[in-house]
Each structure stands twice: as C-alpha cells, then as structure tokens.
Design an enzyme around this catalytic site. Structure first.
Site: not given
Lengths: 230, 217, 230, 217
Positions: B23, B46-48, B88
């Site tokens: 990330n 990606s954390e979304n 996530s």
C-alpha cells in the site's frame, strides 16, 4: 506489473501442514468442503490436529476420514448430528469437541481475519454455551466476549480460481470459505477450474487474491462432491 | 522534482520484493510505482477497496467509479479485485499487507510516527493511516530529510500527535536510508554527493553510524 | 412465491427521514456517494442530522450541501481534508466532528449490522483517538472496546438494483455501501439502473435484498457523479 | 401425516405475512411453505447462505452446490442471493429476519425454548438455532402438543438445556394455538373437534383461557 503465480501441487500444499496444526475447513455439509485436500491430508497422515469446521460432514465423507484415521485431537464446530462417529468419539472422550453457535463461529473466524481481538455479543447468554465466558457491562448492557479464532491453515474449496488466488464460490458452497480465507496463516484453496488471470470480473471476486497462499487445481471431482442420495 | 528526491524514490522502489502486497500512501510513495520493473509480480492495495491497482488514467479515459485512496483515477489489471471497506482493512489488520510506504511529519528515534495532525493547523482526520502504520508487516517512510524550515524530521521524540507508536522500520529521505533498530536509528546508506557528517548534522535524533564504508545511493 | 417490490419515489423515500435522525451515507470520495438522495435531503431540509460518512466530500459536492444548508449537527467520519467548510465549521464549533480510524469506522458499522454490541481492538491504542475508550484485558493483552455504530437511515448508491433491493456496486463505489446496508433501521438505495428481478446472478449480488427497504431509480446522473477534474 | 398435523401446518402458514423474510427450521416448519399462496411476496432465508429459497429438487435435477440448512436440495428463484455464513447471521442478528418457525422439545410458560440437546441422548450441537431463537423478530414454534410418551411439550419450566430464554412468541401444535404473553401462555385457538378442556388437560403449563368463544382451526 503482474501478479504472483500461487499454483502448486496438492502434495506440496498439504505437506506444509505439521503434526499438531490447527486447520480450518470450509463447507456446510457437502457444498464447499475441500474433499480432495482432506483426502490428501488423510493420505499424508498428520496427527494431533485441531479441526475447525461448521460440521463433521456425514459418516464416510470428508472430516469423517480424518476422525476415523485418528488424526483429530480437537474439533471446533457448530453441529455434528449427521456424523455418528464424531458423537461416539466425543462421548467416549476420544475427541475434544468445542461447540459454538453457528453465526458466532463464523464471526469468531471473521474477527481473527479482520485482525481484531474479539467481539461483544449477547448470543447464547442464557444457555450453557455462556459458561466461562468473560463478561463486560457497557451502557448498562451485559455482553459476553467472544474471542477471535485463527488457525495455522485454512483449506478451501472454490469453483474457480486464477493463479493469483482470486476465488469464486458456487451458490451455498460459499458459506465459511471466504471467512476462513481471511483467518489462517497459510490459506490453501482447491479449485474445480483454474481460470486465466483476468478471467474473473474484479466485481465478482468473492475472496481477493491477497488472502490466498496456494492454489491447487483439481483434475476431477471425487464422488464425495456429488449429490448425496439419502 | 529534485534529483535528490528522484534518487530517494528509486532507492525506495528496491524495498519492494517480488510477490509483495503493498500500500502506497498519497504523495511521494505513489511515485515509487513508476520505478518498478514492469514484469515484477507485486500487488498494489488501496484501502478504498482494490487489490491490483493498474496505471493512473487521464480524465478523458477515467472510470468515474475507480479511484485510489488519494482520489487518483486508476485502472484495473487482469487479476484485480474490488471489495468493501471492512474487507479492505481486514486485509491490512489481518497481516496480509506486506509493506506500506507512508509520508511523515516526524519519525522518532524509537520509530513513533506522526503524520496526520498538526493541532490548530491541520486537522483533517487520520483516514486509514493509523491502521496502515500499526498493522502493515513492514512500515517504511518516504520523506524529505528536513521540513521547509530546515528542521529535521527524524527527531528524538515526536512533538505532534502520534499516528502509531514504534511502528516505523525504515526511513528513506533525500539524504539517507535509516533503519529504526532496537538500539535507535542506524544510518545505512547516504545519498551520492553527501558525507556521513552532512547527514548526522542534518538529523535531530542521534544516529548510530556503523563502522566501515557506508554505501551510497 | 415472489419477492416484494420495494421501488418508490425519491421524494417519498427521503420524506421518511425526520429532523434529528442519524443518517449513514455511502461513498469514499465521489464513487458510491448517493448524490441524488443527498440533494433531495437538502431540498426537503431536515435539520439536526447526525451524518456518518467516510469523508465530507469536496466543497460544493454531496455532504457539503448539507453542511452549507445548516442541516448537520454532528459528523462521524475518518477524513475531511478535502472539505475546507467542514474543517472551518468544526474549528468554529458549528459542527461536532467525531473521528474514527477508517477501518474502525467500517467495522463499527458492520458490527451494528451483524447485531453485535462491539469489538475489541488495539488500533489507535497509543494515539489520542484512544482517549476515553473502555479497556479490557484478555490473556494478558489490552484491547479497547469499539462500540457498534447504527443509524436510523442509510442512503446508498448502487450501480444496479432489482425491485427486491438486491444491489450491485461498481468498482471502488462499493466501499462503505454494503456495510451501511446492514446497519440502519431504514435502508434507501438509489440505483443507476433498475434491473428486472432475476437479472442479477445470485452469486454476484453484493447486498442481498433482505437488507434493503426502499429502491429509488435515478432518471439521470447529476454532474457530481462525473469524473472530477482538479 | 395426520389430519391434525396438516391442520397445524395450514394454520401456521397464515402466520406468514406478505413481505416477510422467514427462516423455516428442519422438519415440520419446512412443510409450511407448500401452504402459502403462490403469488405471495415472501423471502425464505436459510442460514447456510441464501435468501429466496425456491422449490426442492429431485436428486436427478439437484444442483450439488445448492442446499438449505437441512441438507435438502433447493433451487434459486429470480431474485435470490447467495452470501457467506457471517453475512447470513448478520441478517438474523441484525433484525432483518421477520419470522422464524422452529421445532421444540420443550417450551416454558415464559417462552423459554429447549430444542437442541438432551443430555446423554442427543448432543449434536446447536447449529444456528440459538441465534434464530434469540434474534428473529418473531419466533413461533411448530410441534406436536405432546411427545411420543404423552408428555406435554408446553411446560412450567424447561428441564432440558435452553436454546434461548423468553424467546417464543407463539406455539402452533396439533391441538392449539398458544401465545406466550407477559402473564403466561394464552390459549388462542383450538383444533376443530377438540374442546378447550381437552387442550388444558393435555398441557402441563397452566393455560390462560380468554372469556368468550375460542376460535377453531
């Protein structure tokens, strides 16, 4: 950029499991049970295992082979009513069985997979399953602490997988598989079909590849996967 | 971008090993990706809600539903997956994120990180930064060695609110590569054209300088 | 047997929201934000709202209209850095803002949706976000209690929906939407396309219909849904 | 099946209202479904991960991956959805299950339910029953009024390990419909051909009998 290839043989994948390991097995009844991975585990003969699975399958199928072969020391489960051997072994003290409410087992596994320590619930609070559980009072409400349940290995059954380990499950064969995929140190998925990378729409992936360590393609399905005629 | 920053980014790219799930934070870290060999197996998270981020897209080719956590329009790769925000962060906290590269306001000599809040000046909220810093298997920082006022970002003790305590493994700056060891920050590499003394002088925290030749990058 | 038809008008759906309600809004940045439902909420003008959303969108978009219109008393969020008005209002004391770590906000919402009381975590334990959190020691490890976060309403944006409320999301527009779908008393989904019942493969459903109360079909997407050119 | 059981099942089917999400336990409850009007909007849930259960399939037409929680081969309907076990119980515990119909060994006068364990005889584990009993919005029981030895299943106090305390709203038996009210069990309906006295005599728990005519079913 490209993705790592995680395909391997069933022998090599299962050979990673040592004696005494904790092993999660996907499946609710037949659908989603990794029968071929279990068969290989029976063949290799690792002992002293802690098995975590919704049920103990039926006599003569799946988990039952491990029980019959004396490989299981402990079973964490929700319902073993269809496996007379499991009940006998439990009653005779040859198998330590820990029962959870079904959704609580699912949630304990998911909680480990989510990197959390536990959760608070009132499920089973007035039953014998509540015995010995740590209690917390919050805003005047009593909750019990259910702890995260992780394992050394998870053995999963997928309908399709790509080499990176993106998995899709068929119908009710999904059940515990995506939860266990999150909760074990080593995640081994058997797949009915190995799909080329990119063949699964990113919107339709059930278990994203980063959760999976090994992908094993099945040549053919054994008869245990078939419709059970009772 | 300055040559020093480009060197830093190139050096940081070598931190990424084949097979890693990575990330990259907004800003300098995102630029690391352009320095990777095209055939290297690596999965960008990606954390979304995406694993397998592909190239950034120009506005006229962008998919309005596909951004990274910094709001850049990205693209999928063959093998990408989308998921919800809980999944996530399960990936992050559950130990499946091998490496994160983050920016910093301050890194302390014990690896504390401050990068989300400057009281009274900058209070946007921490977003996903706390979980990335606390739970990625390896946390590396990309930052200029000093802020715009010439103050060292590697400090004895953080003065700003912490993102996470004792979380940083390694710091890449435009001057040096510094490991946070149990004994304190260790100078591992120095940028081409600088001396060890230059780096030590520019650093607030006391640096451990190993004997022998310090490699250049 | 057949499924209930939950389609309704945007006016009727939003009219259910009273002053003072807590309202979850899907979306991470633009993708997944229910801009049309928000616009209707601005039009109807309910006040004193508690808004739960990952971010405050950007100035001039989505949540910002509610802020500008003075409808929001409290915002539970993770990051408002792209909305200068939100930061100004917070600093001026005109808006109460509660910050969560992003994955903790997601998990608090999911925990409510899963009918649990809270969960145990060490996330943010050494930061100012840990202040005032209840602590529990289990097996020698300190955890903080994060409480379940539910809401009276959830407003979601789906790419496709059938009349029963089975939802599919596109790419990163999924984000908080499926979690919020589980966690509110009344769940209202706007959809870009109303699909006939049966058009969504049961394996591809992201939010199963039983979680959804109202389905609103959008005639056209406003410009806020488009690619943002900064 | 006896005429009395068929009457019970038909009566229980009337408990299902349009738009409900319903989970039917193994055994008698599953048979309720055949009594519903074909055009009635209702969504059947099974805890192994399906909303919208369609008709049971013969073995030669069965999908090996599609069973209900009792192991019966079922089919999807247009509008069905599959999900994992955590989501399935989120639906139950989160308040989205309007009604569950379960079997019983014993129901107490305060609505306690015992249906999962007979110590020493039947110890298979509780499966999903505890959560269904504790969290469905409405819990109704379908059971013969007495067991095979002629003992009342509606008892003053459960002697068997509980599934959930004070969870039962209503009991349908082959003799009566009984509501569990805050004051105790209330006799609401009596099966055609029986008298109120027959039911009271067959019931261990003291029944509250409202004044006036008791409807027949």
């Amino acid at each position: 950029m490209r993705f790592q290839d995680k395909t391997t043989t069933i022998e090599a994948a299962i050979a990673e499991i040592p004696n005494g390991a904790s092993v999660m097995l996907g499946g609710f009844g037949v659908p989603g049970t990794p029968f071929c991975l279990i068969d290989e585990l029976v063949w290799q003969g690792q002992t002293g295992l802690t098995i975590i699975k919704n049920d103990a399958n039926e006599t003569g199928m799946g988990v039952d082979h491990l029980l019959k072969n004396g490989q299981v020391a402990r079973l964490i489960t929700t319902h073993i009513g269809l496996n007379a051997r499991a009940i006998e072994m439990m009653n005779a003290g040859d198998l330590k069985v820990e029962f959870c409410a079904q959704g609580i087992l699912a949630e304990r596994i998911r909680t480990a997979g989510a990197g959390l320590h536990g959760f608070l619930t009132d499920i089973a609070i007035d039953t014998e399953l509540a015995e010995g559980k740590h209690r917390v009072e919050l805003d005047g409400r009593i909750s019990m602490v259910e702890t995260a349940l992780k394992a050394d290995f998870a053995l999963l059954h997928a309908e399709g997988a790509d080499p990176f380990g993106n998995l899709v499950y068929a119908a009710t064969a999904r059940n515990f598989n995506p939860l266990m995929a999150m909760a074990a140190t080593q995640v081994i998925a058997e797949t009915e079909t190995l799909l080329p990378i990119g063949a699964i729409d990113p919107n339709h992936v059930h278990t994203p590849g980063p959760f999976v360590d090994k992908v094993v393609t099945l040549n053919e399905l054994t008869k245990e996967y078939a419709v059970v005629q009772r | 971008m300055s040559n020093a920053k480009i060197r830093m980014i190139r050096r940081a790219a070598r931190e990424i090993e084949p097979g890693m799930v990575v990330n990259l934070g907004i800003g300098l870290p995102t630029q690391v990706i352009d320095q990777l060999p095209p055939d290297m197996p690596v999965c960008l998270h990606s954390e979304n809600g995406i694993s397998g981020i592909g190239p950034t897209q120009p506005y006229d080719k962008a998919d309005r539903n596909l951004i990274d956590a910094g709001g850049a329009y990205v693209s999928p790769l063959p093998g990408s997956a989308y998921f919800d925000s809980a999944t996530s962060f399960a990936l992050v906290r559950g130990g499946r994120l091998d490496l994160t590269m983050l920016g910093a306001f301050e890194v302390s000599m014990t690896g504390d990180l401050a990068n989300w809040k400057i009281p009274g000046l900058f209070t946007p909220g921490a977003g996903g930064g706390i979980e990335l810093a606390q739970k990625a298997r390896k946390v590396v920082i990309l930052t200029t060695h000093q802020d715009r006022k010439g103050r060292s970002k590697i400090v004895r003790q953080c003065s700003l609110p912490l993102t996470a305590k004792a979380c940083v493994d390694r710091v890449f700056t435009d001057m040096a590569v510094i490991d946070i060891s149990p004994e304190g920050p260790v100078l591992r590499e120095v940028r081409e054209g600088l001396s060890v003394e230059d780096v030590v002088a520019a650093t607030d925290a006391p640096l451990i300088v190993p004997k022998g030749e310090i490699p250049r990058f």
